[in-house]
Each structure stands twice: as C-alpha cells, then as structure tokens.
Design a protein around this motif. Structure first.
Motif, PDB file in Angstrom:
ATOM      1  N   LEU A  50      -4.990   1.991  -1.180  1.00  6.67           N
ATOM      2  CA  LEU A  50      -4.798   0.556  -1.011  1.00  6.67           C
ATOM      3  C   LEU A  50      -6.126  -0.183  -1.200  1.00  6.67           C
ATOM      4  O   LEU A  50      -7.189   0.350  -0.922  1.00  6.67           O
ATOM      5  CB  LEU A  50      -4.219   0.243   0.364  1.00  6.67           C
ATOM      6  N   PRO A  51      -6.080  -1.420  -1.692  1.00  7.36           N
ATOM      7  CA  PRO A  51      -7.307  -2.194  -1.844  1.00  7.36           C
ATOM      8  C   PRO A  51      -7.808  -2.687  -0.495  1.00  7.36           C
ATOM      9  O   PRO A  51      -7.028  -3.122   0.350  1.00  7.36           O
ATOM     10  CB  PRO A  51      -6.896  -3.360  -2.742  1.00  7.36           C
ATOM     11  N   ALA A  74       0.487   1.973  -5.708  1.00  7.71           N
ATOM     12  CA  ALA A  74       0.543   1.740  -4.264  1.00  7.71           C
ATOM     13  C   ALA A  74       1.024   0.333  -3.950  1.00  7.71           C
ATOM     14  O   ALA A  74       1.714   0.105  -2.957  1.00  7.71           O
ATOM     15  CB  ALA A  74      -0.837   1.966  -3.652  1.00  7.71           C
ATOM     16  N   LEU A  75       0.678  -0.636  -4.807  1.00  2.04           N
ATOM     17  CA  LEU A  75       1.024  -2.023  -4.543  1.00  2.04           C
ATOM     18  C   LEU A  75       2.496  -2.334  -4.767  1.00  2.04           C
ATOM     19  O   LEU A  75       2.940  -3.427  -4.455  1.00  2.04           O
ATOM     20  CB  LEU A  75       0.183  -2.946  -5.437  1.00  2.04           C
ATOM     21  N   ALA A  76       3.250  -1.394  -5.311  1.00  3.38           N
ATOM     22  CA  ALA A  76       4.619  -1.703  -5.709  1.00  3.38           C
ATOM     23  C   ALA A  76       5.664  -1.382  -4.658  1.00  3.38           C
ATOM     24  O   ALA A  76       6.707  -2.010  -4.630  1.00  3.38           O
ATOM     25  CB  ALA A  76       4.949  -0.965  -7.000  1.00  3.38           C
ATOM     26  N   ASP A  77       5.411  -0.388  -3.767  1.00  6.47           N
ATOM     27  CA  ASP A  77       6.538   0.270  -3.126  1.00  6.47           C
ATOM     28  C   ASP A  77       6.661   0.175  -1.612  1.00  6.47           C
ATOM     29  O   ASP A  77       7.733   0.414  -1.094  1.00  6.47           O
ATOM     30  CB  ASP A  77       6.520   1.765  -3.489  1.00  6.47           C
ATOM     31  N   LEU A  96       1.520 -11.281  -5.501  1.00  2.37           N
ATOM     32  CA  LEU A  96       0.216 -10.635  -5.708  1.00  2.37           C
ATOM     33  C   LEU A  96      -0.615 -11.406  -6.728  1.00  2.37           C
ATOM     34  O   LEU A  96      -1.170 -10.831  -7.658  1.00  2.37           O
ATOM     35  CB  LEU A  96       0.414  -9.199  -6.191  1.00  2.37           C
ATOM     36  N   GLY A  97      -0.716 -12.701  -6.568  1.00  2.00           N
ATOM     37  CA  GLY A  97      -1.403 -13.505  -7.561  1.00  2.00           C
ATOM     38  C   GLY A  97      -2.869 -13.184  -7.713  1.00  2.00           C
ATOM     39  O   GLY A  97      -3.450 -13.373  -8.781  1.00  2.00           O
ATOM     40  N   LEU A 124       0.816  -1.198   0.000  1.00  2.00           N
ATOM     41  CA  LEU A 124       0.000   0.000   0.000  1.00  2.00           C
ATOM     42  C   LEU A 124       0.847   1.244   0.000  1.00  2.00           C
ATOM     43  O   LEU A 124       2.034   1.209  -0.217  1.00  2.00           O
ATOM     44  CB  LEU A 124      -0.909  -0.002   1.226  1.00  2.00           C
ATOM     45  N   ALA A 125       0.171   2.370   0.240  1.00  2.00           N
ATOM     46  CA  ALA A 125       0.781   3.693   0.344  1.00  2.00           C
ATOM     47  C   ALA A 125       0.946   4.328  -1.008  1.00  2.00           C
ATOM     48  O   ALA A 125       1.660   3.862  -1.868  1.00  2.00           O
ATOM     49  CB  ALA A 125       2.123   3.659   1.042  1.00  2.00           C
ATOM     50  N   ALA A 126       0.216   5.396  -1.206  1.00  4.69           N
ATOM     51  CA  ALA A 126       0.335   6.202  -2.414  1.00  4.69           C
ATOM     52  C   ALA A 126       0.015   7.629  -2.027  1.00  4.69           C
ATOM     53  O   ALA A 126      -0.763   7.865  -1.109  1.00  4.69           O
ATOM     54  CB  ALA A 126      -0.630   5.718  -3.485  1.00  4.69           C
ATOM     55  N   PRO A 127       0.601   8.587  -2.694  1.00  5.62           N
ATOM     56  CA  PRO A 127       0.297   9.974  -2.353  1.00  5.62           C
ATOM     57  C   PRO A 127      -1.155  10.300  -2.639  1.00  5.62           C
ATOM     58  O   PRO A 127      -1.765   9.743  -3.544  1.00  5.62           O
ATOM     59  CB  PRO A 127       1.227  10.769  -3.279  1.00  5.62           C
TER      60      PRO A 127
END
Length: 325
Positions: free
Chosen positions: A170-171, A40-43, A115-116, A20-23
């Motif tokens: 985040l989802p 968000a899912l990448a970092d 993340l399947g 998660l976490a995105a600006p």
C-alpha cells in the motif's frame, strides 16, 4: 475571480482515496512495485485518514472504501476547511459542495474510484516517464518501505515520488513533483486499516438530503451533426481518451468535455459557446497543483485544467480545432 466560478462548476478535481492489501511478493524494480500497488489499490475494504498539502492550508480527509460482491462503494469527506464530500456507489458519484448548498450527481465510469491523486499507469507510460526504484527506506512509523520515482522524459508533464509499504504494497506517501523533483503536492496517510466490517451507514452521505439543492449532470456522446473538436498536433504522448457533452451546474450553456492523457497525466478541455453579451473567461490561475487556463478559440470559450505544466495546457487549448461532421 471569474475563473473560480468555472473551476467550481466543473465540479472539482476529485481528491484521492486509497485502498490496500496485496499478497507478499518480490519486486526487483520500480515498475514491479507500481504494478503491485495498482493491484493493491483495486480490491480491499478499508478506512483511513490522510493529509493533502497542495500549496494552501493542509486539508485532512477521511476515506471509507468497501468492495462487496464486486460492487465498490466509497465515501471521501473533508475533516477540515470546505467540508466537501464525495460518495461513490458503482459508477454514480455524489459531490456535496456545502458552500454552494448543492449536491451534484454525476456518472463517472472511470477506473480507480475516487483515486484522483494516485498515479495510474497505462501500458505505454514508460515511453514518457522513467520509473526508478530509488531504494529502501523506513516510513514515519519505522516500517520498511520502498521509494519509487516516476521522472518525466520531457517538459510536458510532471513526475511522482511514491513511498510503498513493503509488507502490504500500500502507498504510505505520494508526491507530485516538477521536472526538477521539487514537490508540488504531498499526500500522506496518517491512519489506514483493512476492514471487513464496514456497514452501509458509514457510506451514506453525512449531510441532510432535504437541505441541499440536487443537480443531476448527465454526460452523453455529442449529438449527430455537431462539430467535432480535436487537437491535430497535441504534445508528445497526449491522445484524446474521452469526449462527451453535458449541462453543468453553474454554467449557462452546454459544455463539450474532452480528456487528453499520456497514460498517467490527464488534461480536461471544457468547450462552450458564450451567450450573447456574456463576458467569457480569460487568463490563467493555479489551484494547488492543478493549473487552469481559459481562452477563446473559434468563438468558443475553452478552459483547460490539469496537473501538468502550463505549456501543456497552452499547447492543447491553443491547438484545438473544430470541423463539421
């Protein structure tokens, strides 16, 4: 059943994780929210728990995900049922199957880590799916979220519905849905928190390394001179995205692995030559939201597995052909 052995030895459709976490930003349509979630899912580094409903007993899973100096490490463990465990360090994944007493080491360079179950979007996905912002809702804890539907444009693929937290991107919940919008699988997060204090110990295997049989599965490009397999007329949108050859745990002969994708859904075709006198697999079965079929094609056993309608598996497996290089 005979199909069950093949499913296990093909070493598991790996379960989901989340990060998660995105600006904070404004997203005016469904695709903008999907792109924000993907970023968000990448970092981030985080830990949490989720529940997976997929046609059988609900499975509870714990995920720990750490990004440090560009290196991704993850650990996904079952808190109920099988006790299976997945540990990723960069491109290497350990799959622990306690019911078989085995730990399988695989090389998996695919994006998205463990993340399947989380949708990942290729550039042409909207040719085959309609992405719609359905509206703003409250999540189970009363926080504002948006709901995004990903609707298939034909009968060769399933859709998704996503609940995305407005504040973080985040989802919160993810559903796989059939063409009529009926849920086939549901993943719901019960706990999730950003963390910058994840220690190495939280990412180590939770089983006794000395009490399992270790198997290393090495995928490599097919040998020169080997027959080339492909599907000349796949279902609309599906293209060959990867091909490899490997020895697989529990499978007596080498396996050719082809992956077909439409940019969101993917199907694996596993091709092998049965030994003389060996009874090949045949028929169809379902494991939660994933379907599998097995049939003989040009003297080879072909198993097709994917979270797609059975018609898509039939079209890919039935359309498979080989030609000498």
């Amino acid at each position: 059943s005979s199909m069950r052995v093949s499913d296990r030895s093909i070493s598991a459709v790996v379960l989901a994780a989340v990060s998660l976490a995105a600006p904070a930003q404004t997203a005016d349509d469904g695709r903008s929210w999907i792109d924000r979630m993907t970023t968000a899912l990448a970092d981030a580094s985080y830990s949490g728990e989720f529940e997976l409903e997929s046609g059988g007993p609900v499975e509870r899973m714990r995920i720990v995900h750490r990004v440090r100096d560009g290196r991704v490490r993850e650990r996904l463990t079952s808190l109920s049922g099988s006790g299976r465990e997945f540990i990723r360090d960069g491109d290497e994944v350990i799959v622990h199957l306690p019911d078989q007493g085995v730990a399988i080491i695989e090389h998996r360079p695919e994006r998205g880590g463990l993340l399947g179950r989380m949708p990942r979007f290729g550039p042409e996905v909207e040719r085959w799916y309609e992405v719609v912002l359905e509206g703003r809702v409250a999540d189970a804890k009363g926080r504002p979220a948006v709901r995004v539907a990903i609707r298939p444009r034909d009968g060769y693929r399933f859709g998704h519905r996503l609940w995305i937290d407005e504040a973080s991107g985040l989802p919160v919940k993810v559903e796989l849905a059939d063409g009529d919008g009926r849920p086939l699988e549901r993943l719901r997060f019960t706990q999730l928190e950003l963390r910058d204090d994840i220690a190495d110990a939280e990412l180590e295997p939770g089983f006794d390394r000395r009490r399992v049989r270790w198997v290393r599965q090495v995928a490599q490009p097919p040998a020169d001179g080997a027959a080339a397999w492909n599907v000349p007329a796949p279902p609309p949108g599906f293209r060959l995205s990867a091909t490899s050859e490997q020895d697989m745990h529990g499978v007596p002969t080498p396996v050719r692995h082809l992956v077909f994708s439409d940019g969101l859904a993917s199907v694996s075709l596993f091709i092998r030559a049965p030994r003389p006198g060996e009874q090949p697999l045949a028929g169809a079965r379902r494991a939660g939201s994933a379907s599998a079929i097995a049939k003989m094609v040009e003297g080879h056993e072909v198993t097709a597995i994917g979270e797609v309608p059975t018609a898509t598996l039939e079209a890919l497996a039935g359309g498979l052909r080989r030609s000498p290089r």
